[in-house]
Design a protein around this motif. Structure first.
Motif, PDB file in Angstrom:
ATOM      1  N   ASP A 175      33.589  -4.511   4.730  1.00  0.00           N
ATOM      2  CA  ASP A 175      32.507  -4.107   5.472  1.00  0.00           C
ATOM      3  C   ASP A 175      32.419  -2.509   5.392  1.00  0.00           C
ATOM      4  O   ASP A 175      31.449  -1.671   5.502  1.00  0.00           O
ATOM      5  N   ARG A 176      33.551  -1.808   5.774  1.00  0.00           N
ATOM      6  CA  ARG A 176      33.490  -0.471   5.991  1.00  0.00           C
ATOM      7  C   ARG A 176      33.172   0.326   4.556  1.00  0.00           C
ATOM      8  O   ARG A 176      32.426   1.318   4.590  1.00  0.00           O
ATOM      9  N   THR A 177      33.711  -0.023   3.594  1.00  0.00           N
ATOM     10  CA  THR A 177      33.341   0.258   2.211  1.00  0.00           C
ATOM     11  C   THR A 177      31.892   0.209   1.856  1.00  0.00           C
ATOM     12  O   THR A 177      31.288   1.028   1.591  1.00  0.00           O
ATOM     13  N   ALA A 178      31.509  -0.971   2.424  1.00  0.00           N
ATOM     14  CA  ALA A 178      29.899  -1.230   1.908  1.00  0.00           C
ATOM     15  C   ALA A 178      29.235  -0.251   2.965  1.00  0.00           C
ATOM     16  O   ALA A 178      27.992   0.386   2.558  1.00  0.00           O
ATOM     17  N   GLY A 179      29.542  -0.037   4.108  1.00  0.00           N
ATOM     18  CA  GLY A 179      28.860   0.721   4.994  1.00  0.00           C
ATOM     19  C   GLY A 179      28.891   2.201   4.897  1.00  0.00           C
ATOM     20  O   GLY A 179      27.825   2.897   4.876  1.00  0.00           O
ATOM     21  N   LEU A 180      29.957   2.518   4.169  1.00  0.00           N
ATOM     22  CA  LEU A 180      30.223   4.087   3.965  1.00  0.00           C
ATOM     23  C   LEU A 180      28.898   4.337   2.860  1.00  0.00           C
ATOM     24  O   LEU A 180      28.433   5.331   2.746  1.00  0.00           O
ATOM     25  N   GLU A 181      28.888   3.422   1.758  1.00  0.00           N
ATOM     26  CA  GLU A 181      27.934   3.627   0.744  1.00  0.00           C
ATOM     27  C   GLU A 181      26.570   3.768   1.369  1.00  0.00           C
ATOM     28  O   GLU A 181      25.804   4.597   0.736  1.00  0.00           O
ATOM     29  N   ARG A 182      26.049   2.738   2.034  1.00  0.00           N
ATOM     30  CA  ARG A 182      24.829   2.687   2.596  1.00  0.00           C
ATOM     31  C   ARG A 182      24.559   3.901   3.465  1.00  0.00           C
ATOM     32  O   ARG A 182      23.653   4.803   3.425  1.00  0.00           O
ATOM     33  N   LEU A 183      25.557   4.116   4.446  1.00  0.00           N
ATOM     34  CA  LEU A 183      25.472   5.534   5.144  1.00  0.00           C
ATOM     35  C   LEU A 183      25.154   6.793   4.339  1.00  0.00           C
ATOM     36  O   LEU A 183      24.423   7.714   4.583  1.00  0.00           O
ATOM     37  N   ARG A 184      26.037   6.941   3.351  1.00  0.00           N
ATOM     38  CA  ARG A 184      25.891   8.404   2.376  1.00  0.00           C
ATOM     39  C   ARG A 184      24.529   8.373   1.788  1.00  0.00           C
ATOM     40  O   ARG A 184      24.122   9.361   1.308  1.00  0.00           O
ATOM     41  N   ALA A 185      23.892   7.171   1.603  1.00  0.00           N
ATOM     42  CA  ALA A 185      22.629   7.252   0.901  1.00  0.00           C
ATOM     43  C   ALA A 185      21.543   7.213   2.013  1.00  0.00           C
ATOM     44  O   ALA A 185      20.289   7.591   1.554  1.00  0.00           O
ATOM     45  N   ALA A 186      21.757   7.248   3.260  1.00  0.00           N
ATOM     46  CA  ALA A 186      20.874   7.280   4.261  1.00  0.00           C
ATOM     47  C   ALA A 186      20.136   8.631   4.514  1.00  0.00           C
ATOM     48  O   ALA A 186      21.151   9.625   4.557  1.00  0.00           O
ATOM     49  N   PRO A 187      18.912   9.245   4.615  1.00  0.00           N
ATOM     50  CA  PRO A 187      18.523  10.354   4.568  1.00  0.00           C
ATOM     51  C   PRO A 187      18.799  11.026   6.012  1.00  0.00           C
ATOM     52  O   PRO A 187      18.863  12.236   5.903  1.00  0.00           O
ATOM     53  N   ILE A 188      19.225  10.372   7.068  1.00  0.00           N
ATOM     54  CA  ILE A 188      19.385  10.981   8.376  1.00  0.00           C
ATOM     55  C   ILE A 188      20.812  11.335   8.359  1.00  0.00           C
ATOM     56  O   ILE A 188      21.431  11.659   9.438  1.00  0.00           O
ATOM     57  N   VAL A 189      21.773  10.580   7.747  1.00  0.00           N
ATOM     58  CA  VAL A 189      23.150  11.167   7.538  1.00  0.00           C
ATOM     59  C   VAL A 189      23.570  12.366   6.711  1.00  0.00           C
ATOM     60  O   VAL A 189      23.059  12.585   5.692  1.00  0.00           O
ATOM     61  N   GLU A 190      24.239  13.364   7.685  1.00  0.00           N
ATOM     62  CA  GLU A 190      24.725  14.477   6.808  1.00  0.00           C
ATOM     63  C   GLU A 190      26.116  14.078   6.414  1.00  0.00           C
ATOM     64  O   GLU A 190      26.270  14.651   5.116  1.00  0.00           O
ATOM     65  N   THR A 191      27.085  13.581   7.101  1.00  0.00           N
ATOM     66  CA  THR A 191      28.239  13.133   6.374  1.00  0.00           C
ATOM     67  C   THR A 191      28.864  12.013   7.009  1.00  0.00           C
ATOM     68  O   THR A 191      28.482  11.536   8.206  1.00  0.00           O
ATOM     69  N   ALA A 192      29.681  11.082   6.087  1.00  0.00           N
ATOM     70  CA  ALA A 192      30.513  10.182   6.528  1.00  0.00           C
ATOM     71  C   ALA A 192      31.497   9.833   5.734  1.00  0.00           C
ATOM     72  O   ALA A 192      31.761  10.194   4.493  1.00  0.00           O
ATOM     73  N   ALA A 193      32.870   9.889   6.602  1.00  0.00           N
ATOM     74  CA  ALA A 193      33.969   9.806   5.970  1.00  0.00           C
ATOM     75  C   ALA A 193      34.974   8.772   6.634  1.00  0.00           C
ATOM     76  O   ALA A 193      34.714   8.517   7.806  1.00  0.00           O
TER      77      ALA A 193
END
Length: 195
Positions: A175-193
């Motif tokens: 879930d974390r791996t899939a969530g990171l991919e989606r977070l990084r693609a979202a326009p409102i996210v500056e960074t996700a690690a």
């Protein structure tokens, strides 16, 4: 001493003393002669005498000093019965509620084991196994953030801090791996690690 025409206060004061009988006899005779020859002065004296008569009739006898009238007025104003403001049922209910709170407090103090040690857990306590650190665009709306987090199955465990950083938790590594991919693609996210 003639009545002054240019000092209305002294003129009125002397006329009041005349009506009350507080002037010497020679001044009383002088004002009486002046009033006989001056219709304006006679009218002023008549008004003051009428006012004095009204005050005397309102005040009552001089030895009374108004005490009997005052006592009568107070007696008239005293209520005959005091209305009951609170029903006895409310009083009984308030006493019962107070006793219930006292008994509950005594039980908690006497038996601290009734409340387990795990009754309060801070949201930020402990490390999250599948955590993500997230920085969002400052202009991101709450509805967009909530929608994104619900979509990826993440929950906020801390933040936003002073720098606007969130800490998220996921249920599994997948879930974390899939969530990171989606977070990084979202326009409102500056960074996700990952944490």
């Amino acid at each position: 001493m003639p009545l002054p025409k240019d000092d209305p206060e002294e003129r009125t004061e002397r006329l009041v003393r005349y009506v009350r009988g507080a002037l010497p006899d020679d001044e009383v005779e002088e004002i009486a002669r002046a009033a006989a020859g001056d219709p304006e002065l006679a009218a002023d004296v008549a008004v003051l005498q009428a006012a004095a008569g009204t005050v005397r009739s309102e005040a009552g006898p001089a030895d009374d000093l108004g005490w009997q009238r005052l006592a009568r007025d107070i007696e008239r104003m005293t209520p005959t019965a005091t209305p009951r403001l609170v029903s006895p049922w409310w009083r009984a209910g308030a006493i019962a509620a107070g006793l219930l709170v006292a008994v509950q407090g005594a039980l908690i103090v006497a038996n601290p084991g009734l409340i387990g040690d795990d009754s309060y857990v801070a949201a930020t306590s402990g490390e999250t196994e599948f955590g993500v650190t997230l920085a969002l665009d400052p202009d991101a709306r709450e509805a967009e953030i909530s929608s994104l987090l619900l979509e990826i199955g993440a929950r906020i465990v801390d933040g936003p801090g002073a720098l606007g950083i969130y800490h998220l938790a996921f249920d599994s590594a997948e879930d974390r791996t899939a969530g990171l991919e989606r977070l990084r693609a979202a326009p409102i996210v500056e960074t996700a690690a990952p944490e």
